[in-house]
Design an enzyme around this catalytic site. Structure first.
Site, PDB file in Angstrom:
ATOM      1  N   HIS A  90      29.018  45.995  53.277  1.00 41.95           N
ATOM      2  CA  HIS A  90      29.473  44.593  53.388  1.00 41.95           C
ATOM      3  C   HIS A  90      30.998  44.510  53.269  1.00 41.95           C
ATOM      4  O   HIS A  90      31.661  43.933  54.127  1.00 41.95           O
ATOM      5  CB  HIS A  90      28.792  43.759  52.304  1.00 41.95           C
ATOM      6  N   GLU A  91      31.538  45.110  52.232  1.00 46.59           N
ATOM      7  CA  GLU A  91      32.993  45.001  52.016  1.00 46.59           C
ATOM      8  C   GLU A  91      33.738  45.747  53.124  1.00 46.59           C
ATOM      9  O   GLU A  91      34.767  45.289  53.606  1.00 46.59           O
ATOM     10  CB  GLU A  91      33.393  45.537  50.641  1.00 46.59           C
TER      11      GLU A  91
ATOM     12  N   GLY B 281      30.336  40.544  43.005  1.00 47.02           N
ATOM     13  CA  GLY B 281      29.827  41.866  43.339  1.00 47.02           C
ATOM     14  C   GLY B 281      30.932  42.833  43.712  1.00 47.02           C
ATOM     15  O   GLY B 281      31.025  43.942  43.189  1.00 47.02           O
TER      16      GLY B 281
ATOM     17  N   MET C 194      34.951  43.041  46.291  1.00 50.42           N
ATOM     18  CA  MET C 194      35.963  42.288  47.027  1.00 50.42           C
ATOM     19  C   MET C 194      36.616  43.147  48.090  1.00 50.42           C
ATOM     20  O   MET C 194      37.018  44.282  47.841  1.00 50.42           O
ATOM     21  CB  MET C 194      37.009  41.761  46.040  1.00 50.42           C
TER      22      MET C 194
ATOM     23  N   ASN D 249      39.497  43.406  49.640  1.00 49.37           N
ATOM     24  CA  ASN D 249      40.948  43.543  49.798  1.00 49.37           C
ATOM     25  C   ASN D 249      41.281  44.626  50.825  1.00 49.37           C
ATOM     26  O   ASN D 249      40.724  45.713  50.806  1.00 49.37           O
ATOM     27  CB  ASN D 249      41.570  43.943  48.457  1.00 49.37           C
TER      28      ASN D 249
ATOM     29  N   GLU E 109      31.648  35.283  55.660  1.00 46.11           N
ATOM     30  CA  GLU E 109      30.563  35.736  54.783  1.00 46.11           C
ATOM     31  C   GLU E 109      29.207  35.788  55.485  1.00 46.11           C
ATOM     32  O   GLU E 109      28.487  36.778  55.384  1.00 46.11           O
ATOM     33  CB  GLU E 109      30.501  34.881  53.509  1.00 46.11           C
TER      34      GLU E 109
HETATM   35 ZN    ZN Z   1      31.603  39.038  51.672  1.00 45.82          ZN
END
Ligand code: ZN
Length: 881
Positions: A304-305, A268, A270, A272, A327
């Protein structure tokens, strides 16, 4: 490497790294086929490691071009370099620098791990172990370094050059047509959080000032021409940043925060550091090309990210066994954000639907594993609903058990104590034990034990004594490698519902008076309630306070009363789901008597009709959830063995159309009342009205096909947004007819240049519950938009087909053969996408014997292939074990 040879990596074998890398200086010269990478690593022996150890760096398909220590080229006899490892048997006895040069071909990188190209954009994906495809490294999350990255590229090809952290220098390289940018990230981080992007990208931007007064430049980068679709993501980013300040006291910590959307991405998105890279599906939105569901998931995934910046990046994982540390916690945080932005009960219902369909099914099959696995062969196969969704449920239970205040204090303590470290579940739990003063050692079993617990509840009312007794018992079925289960700590929110709502709760011990929470932490528990004036109906597991199955012997009449009068919205919804589930489980077995289903249909139809008349306009989003029955796959999972998908599907159809018929008279008026005037807006209230209308449209298509087809065509023509158009298409797919084919063609024409919209078109067709679907899907693979190289296309068409309960599980086994052939073909180019697709077989053991035989054959064919990736071999092996 064959999987049989792949080593099993065990949590108990964890040892600190023998070496540390304090700083990393990367100099990367981008070229489509020949990218040069020079990495300067500052190495130092880890005081916590084995002294005098050789230096062994990880690699994956790497080609070494040059190597030096402290600036002096290393003699060939002093090291060994293979594509998988760089070994220096006798490194210097003091701190030293290592300079490694590698050459990469990003255009040939079809695995989409490491550095690759997506529609001419250079980008990276390093979690979990992709950094070793860029340079040799100690590619493990407990090795954290400060990165400085110089990027260089042809200016025409890549005018935008991004990496983690803050931009510190940029300029032209005179006469060469090339330019450069230097990025510095002051926060030490593991290699899996490294990222770079280079390409011709448009962007939208906005300034943001954090609560603690820090100015941040936010930007969302997209492919040229798509900036008009980046606004919602940017808006979501601003809202979630504010929310994290207010709810968790977390401020952002760099001068820049960039989000980049790419069209080829395995997952979905990332997290970084400072440079989140997204699957474009979770960034791009406008009313014409994104649905309400897309707007909601973009908001959730952007959050979320972003939230990972604290739960994942500032505090990272010691090893990959701790994956749920970042997570599960971050999913919990994004769920809370969405709940605050939208409707909390509706969000909870949607999340529980997802949990049950993805995680409960995983827990019930051969791929079941604990939230914290103890061993793995391929970590990429553990980015699962169990780690993510069940991991979030564990955090939610913790909050219920210790209370909101202690939970917040525990989080504060965690941020304070573990900031800058690579942490463990033990360190995390210790913060909450300390903040709450509670012993959480039994609670920790949630991380170790796989399987979905079942709670069996029964109640007795003694009218003379005015006493109500509630008996509770729990058990968890065996899962692979865990034949015996211990009780887990189950927080059960509850109430006793009387004629006029909740009755006061008074136990003999007064232990549970008033607070509405039972903690079932042993195998069973009996509770007596005193002064209960009337026979109550127990409402258990309110808000779905624990990820468990509940068996409670309530009749339909009692459940319907809970539906109309429970104070807990979740349990109102659940009550109707329970009525429908029970009826479908009975009627969904081959040869079952269908009469009881008809009786249930009548009762449900009446209840829903009354509910819609009274309440349909009060909270349409909730009403839409109420109207949506459990899916056939949920019924299959409840039946659990000897499953015949056709029988379930037939029962489901007949219940749905009976309900549709009961609502038909009321439908036109309600639909009209729900229609929105004015231009499309993505807010939760408008989305809720569309959801309810479209739920009704789906029922109309089932119970009155000719009229339903009219309505679909009408809505398709009149709609000003994708949500309504797609709903019209989806409803129409339930009506086998020439008109359906015409609408399918019209849709394709309308969105011919929109791959993300065509994904939905592909999926809608892949889900058609008819035998001709397999051929249709094979034909669609020839459609110009389809490509096995693009993960979104594969997931839409092939993944969609694999989610088609009756057609994937065709009685002739052809569905399995088709999907397994694609898994085999795809494995040669993209093992991660291939192995996820193979995961579609996770429920094969619950099928009736004939289908099981076909599924086993297909899995065995995959397992026997030579040169399988570790990803696919691992899934095949575990699925067959
Ligand atoms: Zn995640």
């Amino acid at each position: 490497m064959r999987n049989d040879d792949a080593p099993l990596i065990r949590l108990e074998d964890y040892r600190p790294s023998n070496w540390l890398i304090d700083t990393v200086d990367l100099d990367i010269s981008l070229h489509p086929q020949k990218t040069r990478v020079r990495a300067l690593l500052a190495l130092r022996a880890n005081p916590a490691g084995e002294p005098g150890s050789p230096l062994v760096l990880d690699g994956d398909e790497l080609a070494l071009k040059a190597l030096s220590i402290d600036g002096r080229p290393l003699d060939a006899s002093a090291y060994e370099a293979t594509p998988q490892a760089l070994t220096i048997p006798n490194p210097p006895p003091h701190d030293f620098t290592l300079t490694i040069e590698t050459e990469l071909d990003p255009s040939a990188n079809t695995k989409l791990m490491g550095l690759y190209r997506s529609s001419r954009v250079y980008c990276t994906q390093c979690e979990a172990d992709g950094f070793r495809r860029i340079t040799y490294f100690l590619d493990r999350p407990d090795v954290m370094s400060v990165y400085t990255v110089r990027l260089e590229a042809e200016k025409a090809e890549a005018p935008v050059l991004l990496s983690n952290g803050n931009l510190v220098a940029a300029g032209e390289i005179p006469g060469s047509g090339r330019h450069f940018a230097v990025w510095h990230d002051p926060h030490p981080k593991p290699a899996y959080l490294f990222a770079l992007v280079g390409g011709a990208l448009d962007h939208v931007r906005q300034d943001y000032v954090t609560a603690d007064g820090h100015k941040v430049e936010l930007a969302v980068y997209v492919e040229p021409g798509k900036a008009g679709r980046a606004g919602w993501a940017l808006d979501s980013l601003v809202r979630c940043m504010r929310w994290d300040e207010q709810v968790f006291g977390r401020n952002y910590d760099l001068d820049v925060f960039n989000v980049v959307a790419v069209s080829d991405f395995n997952m979905g998105a990332m997290e970084n550091k400072g440079l989140n890279i997204f699957n474009d599906k979770y960034v791009l939105a406008d009313p014409q090309t994104a649905t309400d569901g897309d707007y909601a998931s973009i908001e959730a995934i952007i959050a979320h990210e972003y939230f990972h910046n604290w739960t994942g990046n500032r505090i990272t994982c010691r090893d990959w066994f701790q994956l749920c540390l970042k997570e599960g916690l971050t999913v919990f945080r994004d769920q809370e954000f969405s709940s605050d932005e939208r409707s909390r009960p509706v969000k909870r219902i949607a999340d529980v639907r997802t949990l049950r369909s993805t995680q409960f099914s995983e827990d019930a099959g051969p791929l079941a594993h604990p939230v914290r696995p103890r061993a793995y062969k391929e970590i990429n196969n553990f980015y699962t609903p169990t780690v993510y969704e069940k991991g979030a449920e564990v955090i939610r239970m913790l909050k219920v058990l210790i209370g909101d205040d202690a939970f917040r204090q525990g989080m504060d303590l965690y941020f304070e104590r573990c900031d800058g470290t690579a942490a463990t579940i033990e360190a995390f739990l210790a913060c909450f034990a300390e903040a709450s003063g509670q012993d959480l050692s039994d609670f920790a079993r949630w991380y170790e034990q796989a399987g979905t617990p079942t709670i069996v509840a029964s109640g007795r009312y003694d009218a003379a004594a005015k006493r109500y007794t509630l008996d509770l018992a729990q058990s968890t079925p065996p899962t692979p490698g865990q034949p015996e289960k211990q009780p887990v700590v189950l927080p059960i929110r509850f109430g006793l519902v009387g004629a006029k709502g909740d009755l006061p709760l008074k136990t003999a011990s007064n232990a549970y008076a008033g607070d509405g929470l039972i903690v079932l932490d042993g195998a069973c528990l009996s509770l007596g309630f005193e002064d209960v004036p009337e026979a109550p109906i127990p409402s258990l597991l309110r808000g779905f306070s624990a990820p468990a199955r509940l068996e409670l012997d309530l009749g339909d009449a009692d459940l319907l009363r809970l539906f109309s009068s429970d104070s807990d919205s979740f349990n109102r919804w659940q009550a109707l789901q329970s009525v429908a589930t029970r009826a479908l489980v009975t009627a969904g077995k081959p040869g079952a008597d269908q009469k009881p289903l008809a009786a249930t249909a009548t009762a449900l139809g009446e209840a829903l009709d009354a509910f819609l008349k009274a309440d349909g306009l009060t909270d349409p989003a909730f009403a839409a959830q109420v109207l949506r029955l459990p899916a056939p796959a949920d019924i299959a999972r409840e039946i659990g063995k000897d499953v015949d998908p056709e029988a379930i599907f037939a029962a489901h159809r007949s219940l749905s159309s009976a309900i549709g018929k009961a609502l038909l008279g009321n439908m036109p008026g309600l639909s009209a009342a729900l229609a929105t005037s004015g231009p499309y807006r993505p807010d939760a209230a408008s989305a809720g009205r569309r959801a309810l209308r479209n739920e009704l449209l789906g029922l109309a298509a089932l119970c009155a096909p000719a009229k339903g087809a009219d309505l679909c065509e009408e809505q398709f023509g009149a709609a000003d947004n994708l949500t309504d158009r797609l709903a019209a298409l989806a409803a129409m797919t339930l009506i086998p007819s020439e008109r359906r084919e015409v609408l399918i063609a019209r849709f394709a024409e309308a969105y011919a240049n929109e791959p993300l919209v065509l994904d939905k078109w592909l999926m809608a067709q892949a889900l058609i519950p008819e035998p001709a679907t397999l051929d249709r899907v094979k034909k669609l693979m020839q459609h110009p938009v389809f490509s096995l190289g693009n993960p979104n296309r594969v997931r839409a068409l092939i993944g969609g087909f694999a989610a088609n309960l009756t057609q994937f599980n065709r009685p002739d086994g052809e569905g399995y053969g088709f999907v397994s052939d694609i898994v085999i073909a795809l494995d040669r180019t993209n093992p991660q996408v291939a192995s996820r697709l193979l995961g579609s077989f996770k429920s094969w053991r619950m099928l009736e014997p004939r289908r099981q035989r076909f599924a086993r054959e297909a899995l065995s064919t995959v397992a026997r292939m030579p040169n399988l990736s570790r990803d696919v071999a691992d899934i095949a092996e575990r699925a067959l074990a």
